[in-house]
Design a protein around this motif. Structure first.
Motif, PDB file in Angstrom:
ATOM      1  N   LEU A   1      15.065  24.881  -3.074  1.00 50.68           N
ATOM      2  CA  LEU A   1      13.651  24.615  -3.354  1.00 50.68           C
ATOM      3  C   LEU A   1      13.049  24.515  -4.708  1.00 50.68           C
ATOM      4  CD1 LEU A   1      11.914  26.593  -0.383  1.00 50.68           C
ATOM      5  CD2 LEU A   1      12.473  24.257  -0.204  1.00 50.68           C
ATOM      6  N   TYR A   2      12.509  23.443  -5.145  1.00 46.69           N
ATOM      7  CA  TYR A   2      11.960  23.415  -6.387  1.00 46.69           C
ATOM      8  C   TYR A   2      10.635  24.037  -6.480  1.00 46.69           C
ATOM      9  CZ  TYR A   2      15.766  19.827  -6.891  1.00 46.69           C
ATOM     10  OH  TYR A   2      16.702  19.041  -6.963  1.00 46.69           O
ATOM     11  N   LEU A   3      10.453  25.078  -7.602  1.00 45.84           N
ATOM     12  CA  LEU A   3       9.200  25.287  -7.800  1.00 45.84           C
ATOM     13  C   LEU A   3       8.348  24.212  -8.600  1.00 45.84           C
ATOM     14  CD1 LEU A   3      10.086  29.024  -8.917  1.00 45.84           C
ATOM     15  CD2 LEU A   3       9.407  28.050  -6.407  1.00 45.84           C
ATOM     16  N   GLN A   4       7.182  24.016  -8.229  1.00 43.72           N
ATOM     17  CA  GLN A   4       6.592  22.599  -8.782  1.00 43.72           C
ATOM     18  C   GLN A   4       6.092  22.739 -10.264  1.00 43.72           C
ATOM     19  OE1 GLN A   4       6.470  19.625  -6.401  1.00 43.72           O
ATOM     20  NE2 GLN A   4       8.046  21.079  -5.970  1.00 43.72           N
TER      21      GLN A   4
ATOM     22  N   CYS B   1      -3.997  26.115  -9.192  1.00 45.83           N
ATOM     23  CA  CYS B   1      -2.711  26.817  -8.620  1.00 45.83           C
ATOM     24  C   CYS B   1      -1.981  27.131  -9.757  1.00 45.83           C
ATOM     25  CB  CYS B   1      -2.050  25.872  -7.688  1.00 45.83           C
ATOM     26  SG  CYS B   1      -1.285  24.441  -8.348  1.00 45.83           S
ATOM     27  N   LYS B   2      -0.645  27.830  -9.479  1.00 45.81           N
ATOM     28  CA  LYS B   2       0.326  28.145 -10.450  1.00 45.81           C
ATOM     29  C   LYS B   2       1.263  26.908 -10.284  1.00 45.81           C
ATOM     30  CE  LYS B   2      -0.671  32.388 -11.485  1.00 45.81           C
ATOM     31  NZ  LYS B   2      -1.091  32.841 -12.707  1.00 45.81           N
TER      32      LYS B   2
ATOM     33  N   THR C   1      -1.318  28.671 -15.010  1.00 44.44           N
ATOM     34  CA  THR C   1      -2.483  28.259 -14.075  1.00 44.44           C
ATOM     35  C   THR C   1      -2.751  26.786 -14.303  1.00 44.44           C
ATOM     36  OG1 THR C   1      -3.105  30.496 -13.489  1.00 44.44           O
ATOM     37  CG2 THR C   1      -4.470  28.622 -13.103  1.00 44.44           C
ATOM     38  N   ILE C   2      -2.807  26.051 -13.328  1.00 46.20           N
ATOM     39  CA  ILE C   2      -3.164  24.575 -13.566  1.00 46.20           C
ATOM     40  C   ILE C   2      -4.379  24.227 -12.714  1.00 46.20           C
ATOM     41  CG2 ILE C   2      -1.475  23.784 -11.726  1.00 46.20           C
ATOM     42  CD1 ILE C   2      -0.610  21.311 -13.770  1.00 46.20           C
ATOM     43  N   LEU C   3      -4.913  23.209 -13.287  1.00 43.23           N
ATOM     44  CA  LEU C   3      -6.159  22.486 -12.623  1.00 43.23           C
ATOM     45  C   LEU C   3      -5.744  21.073 -12.367  1.00 43.23           C
ATOM     46  CD1 LEU C   3      -8.990  22.038 -11.403  1.00 43.23           C
ATOM     47  CD2 LEU C   3      -9.789  21.905 -13.997  1.00 43.23           C
ATOM     48  N   GLU C   4      -5.697  20.743 -11.315  1.00 45.36           N
ATOM     49  CA  GLU C   4      -5.452  19.363 -11.074  1.00 45.36           C
ATOM     50  C   GLU C   4      -6.389  18.610 -10.126  1.00 45.36           C
ATOM     51  OE1 GLU C   4      -1.313  18.714 -11.706  1.00 45.36           O
ATOM     52  OE2 GLU C   4      -1.406  16.469 -10.647  1.00 45.36           O
ATOM     53  N   TRP C   5      -7.094  17.688 -10.695  1.00 46.38           N
ATOM     54  CA  TRP C   5      -7.831  16.696  -9.685  1.00 46.38           C
ATOM     55  C   TRP C   5      -7.743  14.995  -9.701  1.00 46.38           C
ATOM     56  CZ3 TRP C   5      -9.870  18.569 -14.361  1.00 46.38           C
ATOM     57  CH2 TRP C   5     -10.682  17.591 -15.052  1.00 46.38           C
ATOM     58  N   TYR C   6      -8.007  14.425  -8.755  1.00 46.59           N
ATOM     59  CA  TYR C   6      -7.751  13.192  -8.613  1.00 46.59           C
ATOM     60  C   TYR C   6      -9.267  12.583  -7.905  1.00 46.59           C
ATOM     61  CZ  TYR C   6      -2.899  14.030  -9.248  1.00 46.59           C
ATOM     62  OH  TYR C   6      -1.894  14.656  -9.622  1.00 46.59           O
ATOM     63  N   ARG C   7      -9.425  11.311  -8.682  1.00 48.21           N
ATOM     64  CA  ARG C   7     -10.828  10.738  -8.442  1.00 48.21           C
ATOM     65  C   ARG C   7     -10.237   9.224  -7.893  1.00 48.21           C
ATOM     66  NH1 ARG C   7     -15.819  12.631  -7.901  1.00 48.21           N
ATOM     67  NH2 ARG C   7     -16.563  14.030  -9.674  1.00 48.21           N
ATOM     68  N   PRO C   8     -10.465   8.848  -6.555  1.00 48.18           N
ATOM     69  CA  PRO C   8     -10.215   7.678  -6.173  1.00 48.18           C
ATOM     70  C   PRO C   8     -11.547   6.591  -6.767  1.00 48.18           C
ATOM     71  CG  PRO C   8     -10.099   8.956  -4.366  1.00 48.18           C
ATOM     72  CD  PRO C   8     -10.501   9.902  -5.569  1.00 48.18           C
ATOM     73  N   GLY C   9     -11.093   5.514  -6.930  1.00 51.22           N
ATOM     74  CA  GLY C   9     -12.046   4.504  -8.060  1.00 51.22           C
ATOM     75  C   GLY C   9     -12.029   4.869  -9.298  1.00 51.22           C
TER      76      GLY C   9
END
Length: 324
Positions: free
Chosen positions: A69-72, A94-95, A111-119
């Protein structure tokens, strides 16, 4: 008596981390952006040749003979599958894991913050990243500036990134006495990255949030190509010389994405790196319809370093690599 058991971050720092995370979660909750969780260990991972992926071994039900398994390196692929399934705007704290990265600004688990915004496009996302950075840094007055990647090299080093070849970039690195450059055999993008990190980046965003935009299309990663055909809808954020965020107007073409995965793995083989198992489920999700969206990853450990004015990532982690 040994003190190796003790954390690197003291209690005040841990309280500051908790407060920063609470501020971020409150920001997204107020805007109806859904917090999600996705797997940190997956059957596939990003193929970017610039990143080394860590692996774990699983043996048991479903994979009785075992499977790697790959750790992301980031939660991006799984989050895009949620977007394709109609999640709407989402974020995750998440980590993430990267092999071969440890030092003053790096820990292999971070620790990473990731977000997605449609449009959203790049400009709208940059505005929001600036707001989140001001919130995390406790610097509401911080101004934001933008400069294109090509303009940056032209203004700071007098280099035309489109006209320069690999040899001329290597000669520039040697002329600037970048330590170890004489022993390196790099491609054009890697030389550009070396020049950026050593000669330009330390001056970026000294008193501002500096967004570098329109990276060369050869560095598009998961961003869509701009209409000019030579640059990508990608940006990075720097403050006080430290890279904090990497954002894209996301590529939504599954065929183009598959071709980039293959090109990345070809490059990995050429560099004697192991290829990474391609995420077919992401490609299937994109074929089903990934919405037009923009997304960004933010390094929260570095953000906390700047918030508190400390110089070493070990000071903001409970247990870094040397303490875990």
């Amino acid at each position: 008596m040994s003190t190796e058991w003790q954390p690197g971050a003291d209690l005040d720092v841990l309280r500051a981390r908790a407060a920063m995370l609470a501020d971020i979660r409150r920001y997204f909750a107020d805007r109806d952006v859904l917090e999600v969780e996705t797997p940190l260990a997956c059957l596939s991972a990003g193929t970017d040749p610039a990143l080394s992926v860590m692996r774990a071994r699983y043996t048991g039900p479903v994979f009785a003979h075992g499977v790697d398994l790959y750790l992301q390196t980031s939660p991006e692929f799984a989050m895009k599958r949620l977007l394709a399934d109609g999640s709407g705007a989402i974020y995750q704290i998440c980590k993430a894991f990267r092999d071969g990265e440890a030092g003053r600004l790096h820990n292999p688990e971070f620790t990473i913050l990731e977000w997605y915004r449609p449009g959203f496009d790049v400009d709208r996302l940059i505005d929001e990243v600036a707001n989140v950075a001001r919130l995390a840094l406790l610097r509401s007055e911080l101004a934001a500036e933008q400069i294109t990647y090509a303009s940056l090299f032209d203004m700071r080093l007098g280099i035309d990134i489109f006209g320069a070849d690999t040899q001329s970039l290597r000669e520039r690195a040697l002329a600037q006495n970048i330590i170890g450059a004489e022993q390196l055999e790099l491609d054009k993008d890697a030389w550009l990255d070396l020049l950026l990190s050593h000669l330009i980046q330390p001056q970026l965003g000294k008193d501002t949030l500096c967004f570098v935009t329109d990276y060369p299309v050869s560095q598009a990663a998961l961003a869509r190509t701009n209409p000019d055909g030579t640059t990508a809808a990608r940006f990075e954020l720097f403050h006080q010389g430290i890279e904090l965020a990497n954002g894209f107007h996301e590529l939504i073409d599954a065929g183009e994405q598959a071709a980039r995965f293959e090109a990345d793995n070809c490059k990995r083989r050429g560099q004697r790196q192991p290829p990474v198992r391609v995420d077919r489920r992401l490609l299937a999700a994109m074929e089903s319809g990934l919405p037009d969206c923009a997304g960004v990853a933010v390094g929260l450990d570095r953000m906390l370093m700047l918030r508190l004015g400390v110089d070493d990532i070990d000071d903001v982690l409970a247990f870094s690599l040397q303490r875990c």
